[in-house]
Design a protein around this motif. Structure first.
Motif, PDB file in Angstrom:
ATOM      1  N   GLU A 163       0.816  -1.224   0.000  1.00  0.00           N
ATOM      2  CA  GLU A 163       0.000   0.000   0.000  1.00  0.00           C
ATOM      3  C   GLU A 163       0.845   1.268   0.000  1.00  0.00           C
ATOM      4  OE1 GLU A 163      -4.305  -1.182   1.898  1.00  0.00           O
ATOM      5  OE2 GLU A 163      -2.786  -0.459   3.290  1.00  0.00           O
ATOM      6  N   VAL A 164       2.168   1.122  -0.149  1.00  0.00           N
ATOM      7  CA  VAL A 164       3.043   2.280  -0.320  1.00  0.00           C
ATOM      8  C   VAL A 164       3.853   2.042  -1.595  1.00  0.00           C
ATOM      9  CG1 VAL A 164       3.133   2.738   2.157  1.00  0.00           C
ATOM     10  CG2 VAL A 164       4.909   1.316   1.114  1.00  0.00           C
ATOM     11  N   SER A 165       4.698   2.987  -1.958  1.00  0.00           N
ATOM     12  CA  SER A 165       5.475   2.893  -3.196  1.00  0.00           C
ATOM     13  C   SER A 165       6.293   1.601  -3.240  1.00  0.00           C
ATOM     14  CB  SER A 165       6.416   4.094  -3.308  1.00  0.00           C
ATOM     15  OG  SER A 165       7.435   3.863  -4.254  1.00  0.00           O
ATOM     16  N   ILE A 166       6.174   0.852  -4.343  1.00  0.00           N
ATOM     17  CA  ILE A 166       6.951  -0.376  -4.493  1.00  0.00           C
ATOM     18  C   ILE A 166       8.447  -0.068  -4.513  1.00  0.00           C
ATOM     19  CG2 ILE A 166       7.457  -2.316  -6.027  1.00  0.00           C
ATOM     20  CD1 ILE A 166       4.539  -2.232  -6.911  1.00  0.00           C
ATOM     21  N   ALA A 167       8.832   1.016  -5.169  1.00  0.00           N
ATOM     22  CA  ALA A 167      10.245   1.380  -5.231  1.00  0.00           C
ATOM     23  C   ALA A 167      10.817   1.636  -3.844  1.00  0.00           C
ATOM     24  CB  ALA A 167      10.432   2.606  -6.119  1.00  0.00           C
ATOM     25  N   GLU A 168      10.051   2.313  -2.989  1.00  0.00           N
ATOM     26  CA  GLU A 168      10.531   2.591  -1.628  1.00  0.00           C
ATOM     27  C   GLU A 168      10.567   1.297  -0.807  1.00  0.00           C
ATOM     28  OE1 GLU A 168      11.780   5.527  -1.018  1.00  0.00           O
ATOM     29  OE2 GLU A 168      11.130   6.184  -3.010  1.00  0.00           O
ATOM     30  N   ASN A 169       9.564   0.439  -0.988  1.00  0.00           N
ATOM     31  CA  ASN A 169       9.581  -0.869  -0.342  1.00  0.00           C
ATOM     32  C   ASN A 169      10.833  -1.651  -0.721  1.00  0.00           C
ATOM     33  OD1 ASN A 169       7.375  -1.226   1.374  1.00  0.00           O
ATOM     34  ND2 ASN A 169       5.991  -1.851  -0.257  1.00  0.00           N
ATOM     35  N   LEU A 170      11.147  -1.681  -2.016  1.00  0.00           N
ATOM     36  CA  LEU A 170      12.307  -2.421  -2.496  1.00  0.00           C
ATOM     37  C   LEU A 170      13.590  -1.888  -1.878  1.00  0.00           C
ATOM     38  CD1 LEU A 170      11.403  -2.850  -6.270  1.00  0.00           C
ATOM     39  CD2 LEU A 170      11.777  -4.702  -4.629  1.00  0.00           C
ATOM     40  N   ASP A 171      13.700  -0.576  -1.778  1.00  0.00           N
ATOM     41  CA  ASP A 171      14.905   0.016  -1.210  1.00  0.00           C
ATOM     42  C   ASP A 171      15.051  -0.356   0.265  1.00  0.00           C
ATOM     43  OD1 ASP A 171      17.172   1.986  -1.833  1.00  0.00           O
ATOM     44  OD2 ASP A 171      16.349   2.813   0.015  1.00  0.00           O
ATOM     45  N   VAL A 172      13.947  -0.281   0.998  1.00  0.00           N
ATOM     46  CA  VAL A 172      13.991  -0.644   2.422  1.00  0.00           C
ATOM     47  C   VAL A 172      14.333  -2.125   2.582  1.00  0.00           C
ATOM     48  CG1 VAL A 172      12.542  -0.992   4.459  1.00  0.00           C
ATOM     49  CG2 VAL A 172      12.469   1.178   3.247  1.00  0.00           C
ATOM     50  N   ALA A 173      13.733  -2.976   1.743  1.00  0.00           N
ATOM     51  CA  ALA A 173      14.007  -4.408   1.833  1.00  0.00           C
ATOM     52  C   ALA A 173      15.472  -4.713   1.551  1.00  0.00           C
ATOM     53  CB  ALA A 173      13.108  -5.168   0.865  1.00  0.00           C
ATOM     54  N   ALA A 174      16.050  -4.043   0.553  1.00  0.00           N
ATOM     55  CA  ALA A 174      17.465  -4.251   0.230  1.00  0.00           C
ATOM     56  C   ALA A 174      18.350  -3.824   1.395  1.00  0.00           C
ATOM     57  CB  ALA A 174      17.826  -3.490  -1.042  1.00  0.00           C
ATOM     58  N   ARG A 175      18.002  -2.706   2.016  1.00  0.00           N
ATOM     59  CA  ARG A 175      18.757  -2.254   3.186  1.00  0.00           C
ATOM     60  C   ARG A 175      18.665  -3.262   4.325  1.00  0.00           C
ATOM     61  NH1 ARG A 175      16.043   3.081   4.742  1.00  0.00           N
ATOM     62  NH2 ARG A 175      17.450   2.882   6.540  1.00  0.00           N
ATOM     63  N   ALA A 176      17.455  -3.802   4.520  1.00  0.00           N
ATOM     64  CA  ALA A 176      17.260  -4.767   5.599  1.00  0.00           C
ATOM     65  C   ALA A 176      18.063  -6.040   5.356  1.00  0.00           C
ATOM     66  CB  ALA A 176      15.775  -5.090   5.733  1.00  0.00           C
ATOM     67  N   ARG A 177      18.009  -6.566   4.120  1.00  0.00           N
ATOM     68  CA  ARG A 177      18.753  -7.785   3.807  1.00  0.00           C
ATOM     69  C   ARG A 177      20.250  -7.574   4.032  1.00  0.00           C
ATOM     70  NH1 ARG A 177      16.092 -11.639   0.582  1.00  0.00           N
ATOM     71  NH2 ARG A 177      18.033 -12.840   0.688  1.00  0.00           N
ATOM     72  N   LYS A 178      20.749  -6.423   3.641  1.00  0.00           N
ATOM     73  CA  LYS A 178      22.173  -6.115   3.831  1.00  0.00           C
ATOM     74  C   LYS A 178      22.536  -6.085   5.308  1.00  0.00           C
ATOM     75  CE  LYS A 178      25.713  -2.770   2.390  1.00  0.00           C
ATOM     76  NZ  LYS A 178      25.962  -1.501   1.661  1.00  0.00           N
ATOM     77  N   ALA A 179      21.562  -5.671   6.150  1.00  0.00           N
ATOM     78  CA  ALA A 179      21.792  -5.596   7.592  1.00  0.00           C
ATOM     79  C   ALA A 179      21.500  -6.912   8.303  1.00  0.00           C
ATOM     80  CB  ALA A 179      20.935  -4.479   8.189  1.00  0.00           C
ATOM     81  N   GLY A 180      21.113  -7.949   7.551  1.00  0.00           N
ATOM     82  CA  GLY A 180      20.831  -9.246   8.160  1.00  0.00           C
ATOM     83  C   GLY A 180      19.468  -9.350   8.801  1.00  0.00           C
ATOM     84  N   VAL A 181      18.541  -8.507   8.376  1.00  0.00           N
ATOM     85  CA  VAL A 181      17.179  -8.502   8.921  1.00  0.00           C
ATOM     86  C   VAL A 181      16.288  -9.391   8.048  1.00  0.00           C
ATOM     87  CG1 VAL A 181      15.185  -7.052   9.508  1.00  0.00           C
ATOM     88  CG2 VAL A 181      17.517  -6.170   9.819  1.00  0.00           C
ATOM     89  N   LYS A 182      15.455 -10.233   8.670  1.00  0.00           N
ATOM     90  CA  LYS A 182      14.527 -11.086   7.925  1.00  0.00           C
ATOM     91  C   LYS A 182      13.405 -10.220   7.352  1.00  0.00           C
ATOM     92  CE  LYS A 182      13.422 -15.053   9.722  1.00  0.00           C
ATOM     93  NZ  LYS A 182      14.007 -16.019   8.753  1.00  0.00           N
TER      94      LYS A 182
END
Length: 311
Positions: free
Chosen positions: A139-158
């Protein structure tokens, strides 16, 4: 910590004898307002399930400088959701217009408003670094979701991504990009079939085959929720875990899926295996259907434990 990055809405709900068809008007005696938005719903569900436990919940979201926005902020605070990453924007707070029929089924139209102003930068690194689970929706921007998800994966967050509502994506590459940064994908039967269609997997209406193909093709754990049939977790190797739904007579199914996602995130953050986390999530989703409104019926930890203890 669980961090939810997502939408915040005020829900306006009307009860009707039946949901209107295209071009048709139906009458309702009244409309009631409830706190909603898939992101806020999932944050509240996770926080209530976490209350008294070791996991905290925070949310990054965007609201308007209006009475709805202030009410939504206070509601998150009252439910023990850390709201320091909420941003006030010039756009109005998101609103959802919901009709619920006599059987508890619903139809929803969402005016996104401030939700589309949410940016990845609104979730600071210092908060993300404390997280063990990140929860996303559509329900928010897919591009912003993708960026947050990439940051999380890099930080070791599930990364737990709820593919709802189904966006207007038509390219396999776009789905692949999304799933590359996802650990656990949560979909209902219809969403599973929609993804299978986009990526060109012939599943002939079989949502479990769709989930299996998604899991194996993209290397994610795919959880398919199936209402009264419970939920199925499908690993990339094709193995399945099933969690049964508790039998109920629903009053309002609005928010049941969000309850499932929030309580699932709580279970994963507390270190439960996927089957045990889904069992808790299914029980909580069933309980949420016994009260009108997306958040009103979401159980707290004590009520959920009592329900799980019942034979």
């Amino acid at each position: 910590m669980i961090v939810v990055f997502g939408s915040i809405n005020m829900d306006l709900v009307a009860r009707v004898e039946r949901i209107a068809r295209p071009g048709e008007t139906v009458l309702s005696r009244r409309a009631d307002s409830f706190f909603g938005g898939k992101g806020a719903n999932q944050a509240v569900a996770a926080a209530r399930a976490s209350r008294g436990g070791p996991v905290q919940v925070a949310m990054a979201g965007a609201i308007g400088d209006d009475p709805f926005g202030e009410a939504c902020r206070k509601n998150l605070e009252a439910n023990s959701v850390d709201g320091h990453a909420l941003r006030v924007t010039d756009e109005p707070t998101g609103c959802a217009f919901i009709t619920v029929d006599g059987s508890g089924e619903n139809a929803i139209t969402v005016a996104s408003g401030a939700n589309m102003a949410l940016r990845s930068a609104d979730l600071p690194d210092v908060l993300l670094s404390k997280a063990s689970v990140l929860v996303l929706q559509m329900e928010v921007s897919i591009a912003e979701n993708l960026d947050v998800a990439a940051r999380a994966r890099k930080a070791g967050v599930k990364v737990v991504w709820n593919f709802a509502p189904v966006p207007a994506i038509k390219e396999r590459a776009a789905i692949a990009e999304l799933l590359e940064v996802t650990d656990v994908l949560v979909v209902n039967e219809h969403e599973a079939l929609a993804i299978a269609e986009i990526v060109g997997e012939p599943v002939d209406g079989d949502y479990l085959k769709a989930g299996t193909d998604i899991a194996s093709s993209f290397g994610v754990t795919c959880i398919v929720t199936a209402g009264s049939r419970g939920a199925f977790a499908i690993a990339p190797d094709g193995s399945r875990v099933h969690a049964a739904a508790r039998p109920i007579v629903p009053i309002d199914t609005t928010g049941a899926g969000d309850t499932f996602v929030g309580v699932l995130a709580n279970g994963l953050a507390e270190g439960l295996e996927i089957g045990a986390a889904m069992e808790r999530a299914c029980a909580a989703a069933s309980l949420s259907c016994l009260t009108a409104g997306a958040q009103a019926g979401m159980p707290d930890r004590e009520a959920l434990e009592r329900h799980l203890a019942q034979v």
